[in-house]
Motif scaffolding. Structure first.
Motif, PDB file in Angstrom:
ATOM      1  N   ALA A  13       0.841  -1.200   0.000  1.00  0.00           N
ATOM      2  CA  ALA A  13       0.000   0.000   0.000  1.00  0.00           C
ATOM      3  C   ALA A  13       0.877   1.250   0.000  1.00  0.00           C
ATOM      4  CB  ALA A  13      -0.936  -0.002   1.209  1.00  0.00           C
ATOM      5  N   LEU A  14       1.991   1.197   0.728  1.00  0.00           N
ATOM      6  CA  LEU A  14       2.932   2.312   0.722  1.00  0.00           C
ATOM      7  C   LEU A  14       3.481   2.512  -0.685  1.00  0.00           C
ATOM      8  CD1 LEU A  14       4.571   4.480   2.252  1.00  0.00           C
ATOM      9  CD2 LEU A  14       6.281   2.692   2.726  1.00  0.00           C
ATOM     10  N   ARG A  15       3.877   1.436  -1.341  1.00  0.00           N
ATOM     11  CA  ARG A  15       4.390   1.523  -2.709  1.00  0.00           C
ATOM     12  C   ARG A  15       3.329   2.104  -3.650  1.00  0.00           C
ATOM     13  NH1 ARG A  15       8.463  -0.482  -5.301  1.00  0.00           N
ATOM     14  NH2 ARG A  15       8.952  -2.075  -3.774  1.00  0.00           N
ATOM     15  N   ARG A  16       2.119   1.602  -3.561  1.00  0.00           N
ATOM     16  CA  ARG A  16       1.040   2.116  -4.417  1.00  0.00           C
ATOM     17  C   ARG A  16       0.798   3.599  -4.154  1.00  0.00           C
ATOM     18  NH1 ARG A  16      -1.246  -2.665  -2.833  1.00  0.00           N
ATOM     19  NH2 ARG A  16      -2.690  -1.599  -1.421  1.00  0.00           N
ATOM     20  N   GLY A  17       0.854   3.989  -2.884  1.00  0.00           N
ATOM     21  CA  GLY A  17       0.662   5.395  -2.539  1.00  0.00           C
ATOM     22  C   GLY A  17       1.749   6.276  -3.094  1.00  0.00           C
ATOM     23  N   ILE A  18       2.991   5.855  -2.957  1.00  0.00           N
ATOM     24  CA  ILE A  18       4.122   6.646  -3.450  1.00  0.00           C
ATOM     25  C   ILE A  18       4.121   6.703  -4.969  1.00  0.00           C
ATOM     26  CG2 ILE A  18       6.651   6.647  -3.692  1.00  0.00           C
ATOM     27  CD1 ILE A  18       6.721   5.592  -0.764  1.00  0.00           C
ATOM     28  N   GLU A  19       3.894   5.584  -5.609  1.00  0.00           N
ATOM     29  CA  GLU A  19       4.010   5.518  -7.066  1.00  0.00           C
ATOM     30  C   GLU A  19       2.727   5.888  -7.791  1.00  0.00           C
ATOM     31  OE1 GLU A  19       5.705   1.663  -7.941  1.00  0.00           O
ATOM     32  OE2 GLU A  19       7.590   2.183  -6.934  1.00  0.00           O
ATOM     33  N   GLY A  20       1.647   6.134  -7.044  1.00  0.00           N
ATOM     34  CA  GLY A  20       0.378   6.510  -7.648  1.00  0.00           C
ATOM     35  C   GLY A  20       0.389   7.917  -8.202  1.00  0.00           C
ATOM     36  N   HIS A  21      -0.749   8.330  -8.712  1.00  0.00           N
ATOM     37  CA  HIS A  21      -0.846   9.633  -9.356  1.00  0.00           C
ATOM     38  C   HIS A  21      -1.705  10.620  -8.577  1.00  0.00           C
ATOM     39  CE1 HIS A  21       1.347   8.103 -12.762  1.00  0.00           C
ATOM     40  NE2 HIS A  21       0.567   7.046 -12.739  1.00  0.00           N
ATOM     41  N   THR A  22      -2.178  10.204  -7.395  1.00  0.00           N
ATOM     42  CA  THR A  22      -2.928  11.097  -6.516  1.00  0.00           C
ATOM     43  C   THR A  22      -2.411  10.909  -5.093  1.00  0.00           C
ATOM     44  OG1 THR A  22      -4.666   9.523  -5.937  1.00  0.00           O
ATOM     45  CG2 THR A  22      -5.018  10.841  -7.945  1.00  0.00           C
ATOM     46  N   ALA A  23      -2.731  11.849  -4.252  1.00  0.00           N
ATOM     47  CA  ALA A  23      -2.270  11.797  -2.860  1.00  0.00           C
ATOM     48  C   ALA A  23      -3.139  10.899  -1.981  1.00  0.00           C
ATOM     49  CB  ALA A  23      -2.250  13.210  -2.276  1.00  0.00           C
ATOM     50  N   ALA A  24      -4.315  10.531  -2.434  1.00  0.00           N
ATOM     51  CA  ALA A  24      -5.310   9.868  -1.584  1.00  0.00           C
ATOM     52  C   ALA A  24      -4.806   8.569  -0.955  1.00  0.00           C
ATOM     53  CB  ALA A  24      -6.589   9.609  -2.373  1.00  0.00           C
ATOM     54  N   ARG A  67       2.146  17.865  -9.527  1.00  0.00           N
ATOM     55  CA  ARG A  67       3.293  18.157 -10.391  1.00  0.00           C
ATOM     56  C   ARG A  67       3.480  17.040 -11.414  1.00  0.00           C
ATOM     57  NH1 ARG A  67       7.525  19.830  -5.607  1.00  0.00           N
ATOM     58  NH2 ARG A  67       6.087  21.270  -4.573  1.00  0.00           N
ATOM     59  N   ASP A  68       4.038  17.408 -12.552  1.00  0.00           N
ATOM     60  CA  ASP A  68       4.309  16.437 -13.607  1.00  0.00           C
ATOM     61  C   ASP A  68       5.637  15.758 -13.289  1.00  0.00           C
ATOM     62  OD1 ASP A  68       4.340  14.953 -15.910  1.00  0.00           O
ATOM     63  OD2 ASP A  68       4.870  16.631 -17.223  1.00  0.00           O
ATOM     64  N   MET A  69       5.558  14.661 -12.551  1.00  0.00           N
ATOM     65  CA  MET A  69       6.761  13.916 -12.179  1.00  0.00           C
ATOM     66  C   MET A  69       6.365  12.488 -11.829  1.00  0.00           C
ATOM     67  SD  MET A  69       7.344  15.653  -8.389  1.00  0.00           S
ATOM     68  CE  MET A  69       8.920  14.972  -8.087  1.00  0.00           C
ATOM     69  N   CYS A  89      12.390  10.438  -7.551  1.00  0.00           N
ATOM     70  CA  CYS A  89      11.412  11.141  -8.369  1.00  0.00           C
ATOM     71  C   CYS A  89      12.120  11.708  -9.589  1.00  0.00           C
ATOM     72  CB  CYS A  89      10.761  12.279  -7.573  1.00  0.00           C
ATOM     73  SG  CYS A  89      10.049  11.737  -6.013  1.00  0.00           S
ATOM     74  N   LEU A  90      11.364  11.857 -10.663  1.00  0.00           N
ATOM     75  CA  LEU A  90      11.933  12.360 -11.906  1.00  0.00           C
ATOM     76  C   LEU A  90      10.940  13.299 -12.570  1.00  0.00           C
ATOM     77  CD1 LEU A  90      14.187  12.241 -14.090  1.00  0.00           C
ATOM     78  CD2 LEU A  90      12.939  10.288 -15.070  1.00  0.00           C
ATOM     79  N   TYR A  91      11.402  14.520 -12.862  1.00  0.00           N
ATOM     80  CA  TYR A  91      10.613  15.484 -13.639  1.00  0.00           C
ATOM     81  C   TYR A  91      10.872  15.230 -15.116  1.00  0.00           C
ATOM     82  CZ  TYR A  91       9.572  18.403  -9.533  1.00  0.00           C
ATOM     83  OH  TYR A  91       9.103  18.887  -8.330  1.00  0.00           O
ATOM     84  N   PRO A  92       9.951  15.621 -16.007  1.00  0.00           N
ATOM     85  CA  PRO A  92      10.142  15.399 -17.447  1.00  0.00           C
ATOM     86  C   PRO A  92      11.411  16.033 -18.013  1.00  0.00           C
ATOM     87  CG  PRO A  92       7.882  16.062 -17.012  1.00  0.00           C
ATOM     88  CD  PRO A  92       8.638  16.214 -15.723  1.00  0.00           C
ATOM     89  N   ASP A  93      11.909  17.124 -17.396  1.00  0.00           N
ATOM     90  CA  ASP A  93      13.119  17.780 -17.894  1.00  0.00           C
ATOM     91  C   ASP A  93      14.402  17.110 -17.418  1.00  0.00           C
ATOM     92  OD1 ASP A  93      13.250  18.526 -15.228  1.00  0.00           O
ATOM     93  OD2 ASP A  93      13.205  20.688 -15.625  1.00  0.00           O
ATOM     94  N   GLY A  94      14.270  15.988 -16.686  1.00  0.00           N
ATOM     95  CA  GLY A  94      15.432  15.229 -16.236  1.00  0.00           C
ATOM     96  C   GLY A  94      15.877  15.529 -14.819  1.00  0.00           C
ATOM     97  N   VAL A  95      15.301  16.534 -14.170  1.00  0.00           N
ATOM     98  CA  VAL A  95      15.656  16.843 -12.785  1.00  0.00           C
ATOM     99  C   VAL A  95      15.220  15.684 -11.891  1.00  0.00           C
ATOM    100  CG1 VAL A  95      15.201  18.380 -10.822  1.00  0.00           C
ATOM    101  CG2 VAL A  95      15.588  19.337 -13.100  1.00  0.00           C
ATOM    102  N   ARG A  96      16.126  15.255 -11.033  1.00  0.00           N
ATOM    103  CA  ARG A  96      15.862  14.136 -10.132  1.00  0.00           C
ATOM    104  C   ARG A  96      15.791  14.619  -8.696  1.00  0.00           C
ATOM    105  NH1 ARG A  96      16.210   9.180 -12.236  1.00  0.00           N
ATOM    106  NH2 ARG A  96      17.089   8.986 -14.308  1.00  0.00           N
ATOM    107  N   VAL A  97      14.970  13.916  -7.920  1.00  0.00           N
ATOM    108  CA  VAL A  97      14.836  14.157  -6.488  1.00  0.00           C
ATOM    109  C   VAL A  97      15.027  12.823  -5.790  1.00  0.00           C
ATOM    110  CG1 VAL A  97      13.324  15.008  -4.644  1.00  0.00           C
ATOM    111  CG2 VAL A  97      13.139  15.978  -6.948  1.00  0.00           C
TER     112      VAL A  97
END
Length: 121
Positions: A13-24, A67-69, A89-97
């Motif tokens: 569930a943690l993985r799904r939450g982190i890798e999902g597309h909403t905060a819920a 955000r688009d990431m 995390c990865l933004y479309p412009d290549g910036v990593r977090v």
């Protein structure tokens, strides 16, 4: 990794939450009285950003997930009522977090989290 950890905490569930597309999904894992401390370049250890309760945490997560990431949980270690994980995390412009988190659980919910994050500049 699909095993339950601690009393009722599910790392998938943690993985799904982190890798999902909403905060819920991710927000549902936090206790009502949870606290997050964030340390990064802007909020250093002596003055971290501290969020109290699901409302404040939810606002932060909503901001992040609009955000688009992409987000990926890299590693997760569970010991009793403690969970540690790495997130990239990865933004479309290549910036990593990169973020590292340590969490404490109570009754299967996250009650305290310290996150240290760094990003490309």
């Amino acid at each position: 990794m699909g095993t339950a950890a601690g009393p009722g905490f599910d790392t998938e569930a943690l993985r799904r939450g982190i890798e999902g597309h909403t905060a819920a999904t991710l927000l549902s894992l936090y206790a009502d009285d949870a606290e997050i401390r964030v340390v990064d370049r802007n909020t250093q250890p002596s003055k971290p950003m501290v969020l109290h309760g699901r409302d404040e945490i939810g606002k932060m997560l909503e901001d992040v997930y609009k955000r688009d990431m992409t987000h990926k949980m890299e590693n997760c270690v569970v010991q009793g009522d403690s969970v540690a994980f790495s997130e990239s995390c990865l933004y479309p412009d290549g910036v990593r977090v990169l973020a590292e988190s340590m969490m404490s659980l109570r009754d299967g919910k996250i009650v305290q989290q310290t996150m240290i994050q760094a990003w490309d500049e």
